[in-house]
Design a protein around this motif. Structure first.
Motif, short mmCIF file in Angstrom:
data_model
loop_
_atom_site.label_atom_id
_atom_site.label_comp_id
_atom_site.label_asym_id
_atom_site.label_seq_id
_atom_site.Cartn_x
_atom_site.Cartn_y
_atom_site.Cartn_z
N GLU A 64 0.83 -1.21 0.00
CA GLU A 64 0.00 0.00 0.00
C GLU A 64 0.86 1.26 0.00
O GLU A 64 0.55 2.24 -0.66
CB GLU A 64 -0.98 0.01 1.18
CG GLU A 64 -2.11 -0.99 1.02
CD GLU A 64 -2.92 -0.80 -0.26
OE1 GLU A 64 -3.24 0.35 -0.63
OE2 GLU A 64 -3.22 -1.82 -0.92
N HIS A 65 1.96 1.22 0.76
CA HIS A 65 2.90 2.35 0.77
C HIS A 65 3.46 2.60 -0.63
O HIS A 65 3.55 3.74 -1.08
CB HIS A 65 4.03 2.07 1.77
CG HIS A 65 5.17 3.03 1.65
ND1 HIS A 65 5.13 4.29 2.20
CD2 HIS A 65 6.37 2.91 1.02
CE1 HIS A 65 6.26 4.92 1.91
NE2 HIS A 65 7.03 4.10 1.20
N LEU A 66 3.85 1.54 -1.33
CA LEU A 66 4.43 1.68 -2.66
C LEU A 66 3.41 2.16 -3.68
O LEU A 66 3.72 2.99 -4.54
CB LEU A 66 5.06 0.36 -3.11
CG LEU A 66 6.30 -0.05 -2.30
CD1 LEU A 66 6.75 -1.44 -2.71
CD2 LEU A 66 7.41 0.97 -2.47
N LEU A 67 2.19 1.67 -3.58
CA LEU A 67 1.14 2.14 -4.50
C LEU A 67 0.89 3.63 -4.29
O LEU A 67 0.73 4.39 -5.26
CB LEU A 67 -0.15 1.34 -4.29
CG LEU A 67 -0.07 -0.16 -4.59
CD1 LEU A 67 -1.39 -0.85 -4.28
CD2 LEU A 67 0.36 -0.41 -6.03
N ALA A 68 0.88 4.06 -3.04
CA ALA A 68 0.70 5.49 -2.74
C ALA A 68 1.88 6.30 -3.27
O ALA A 68 1.70 7.40 -3.80
CB ALA A 68 0.53 5.71 -1.24
N ALA A 69 3.09 5.77 -3.15
CA ALA A 69 4.29 6.46 -3.65
C ALA A 69 4.24 6.61 -5.16
O ALA A 69 4.63 7.66 -5.71
CB ALA A 69 5.55 5.72 -3.22
N ILE A 70 3.77 5.58 -5.85
CA ILE A 70 3.62 5.67 -7.31
C ILE A 70 2.62 6.76 -7.67
O ILE A 70 2.89 7.61 -8.51
CB ILE A 70 3.19 4.31 -7.91
CG1 ILE A 70 4.33 3.29 -7.78
CG2 ILE A 70 2.75 4.46 -9.36
CD1 ILE A 70 3.91 1.85 -8.10
N ARG A 71 1.46 6.73 -7.02
CA ARG A 71 0.42 7.74 -7.32
C ARG A 71 0.94 9.16 -7.02
O ARG A 71 0.72 10.07 -7.80
CB ARG A 71 -0.83 7.45 -6.50
CG ARG A 71 -1.64 6.30 -7.01
CD ARG A 71 -2.98 6.15 -6.26
NE ARG A 71 -3.62 4.92 -6.65
CZ ARG A 71 -3.50 3.77 -6.00
NH1 ARG A 71 -2.78 3.70 -4.89
NH2 ARG A 71 -4.10 2.69 -6.43
N GLU A 72 1.63 9.30 -5.90
CA GLU A 72 2.16 10.61 -5.51
C GLU A 72 3.19 11.12 -6.52
O GLU A 72 3.14 12.28 -6.94
CB GLU A 72 2.78 10.52 -4.12
CG GLU A 72 3.32 11.83 -3.58
CD GLU A 72 3.91 11.66 -2.20
OE1 GLU A 72 5.05 12.11 -1.99
OE2 GLU A 72 3.24 11.08 -1.33
N ALA A 73 4.12 10.27 -6.91
CA ALA A 73 5.16 10.67 -7.87
C ALA A 73 4.55 11.02 -9.23
O ALA A 73 4.93 12.03 -9.84
CB ALA A 73 6.18 9.55 -8.02
#
Length: 166
Positions: A64-73
């Motif tokens: 979930e952290h990585l998915l959020a990081a992708i969306r944020e970037a």
């Protein structure tokens, strides 16, 4: 063949890959999600961007952290909208790790996965990331995270994590 599209899209796709390569793995920050092969695909579609993503395992707490990081970037750079497709088949494998990623892992102090061990379980001899000795002893099948095992070098006596072959 649409040559105008071919001249524009590859640069955008390349820029998105570069952007995603800056997202570190939270458990091993010297590796990015692209180093690990977790990003499977990047595609521009009429309705935005589609990112194919495979977590290292289905229960990975960092997903979930990585998915959020992708969306944020993606959002920060104006690549909108973004749709992430979780691809569990085929499952992630350490075979997808790049050679430079394996070397960075070793320099970080974690013994990289050994390809020949993928089908035989944990190897009996793992190279120490500090002194390169192959004389090591398995301490625990589980190291600091579920994807690592704990070994001790029989030469320099230092404990170290081994990134399990999956």
């Amino acid at each position: 063949m649409d040559t105008q599209r071919l001249n524009i899209e590859p640069a955008d796709v390349h820029a998105v890959w570069a952007l995603l390569s800056a997202i570190p793995d939270p458990e091993v920050p010297v590796l990015s999600i692209t180093d690990l092969g977790m990003v499977r695909s990047v595609a521009r579609q009429a309705q935005g961007w589609v990112i194919g993503f495979t977590p290292t395992y289905s229960g990975c707490p960092a997903t979930e952290h990585l998915l959020a990081a992708i969306r944020e970037a993606m959002t920060a750079q104006g690549y909108l909208p973004v749709h992430i497709v979780i691809q569990l088949d085929p499952p992630w494998t350490t075979d997808w790790m790049s050679a430079p990623a394996r070397e960075r892992l070793r320099r970080y102090g974690i013994s990289p996965p050994q390809a020949h061990a993928c089908h035989t379980g944990l190897p009996t001899q793992v190279s120490c990331p500090r002194c390169a000795s192959t004389q090591s002893t398995l301490i625990s099948e589980f190291g600091s995270t579920a994807c690592k095992a704990l070994y001790r070098c029989d030469n320099c006596r230092e404990p170290f994590d081994y990134f399990k072959c999956i």
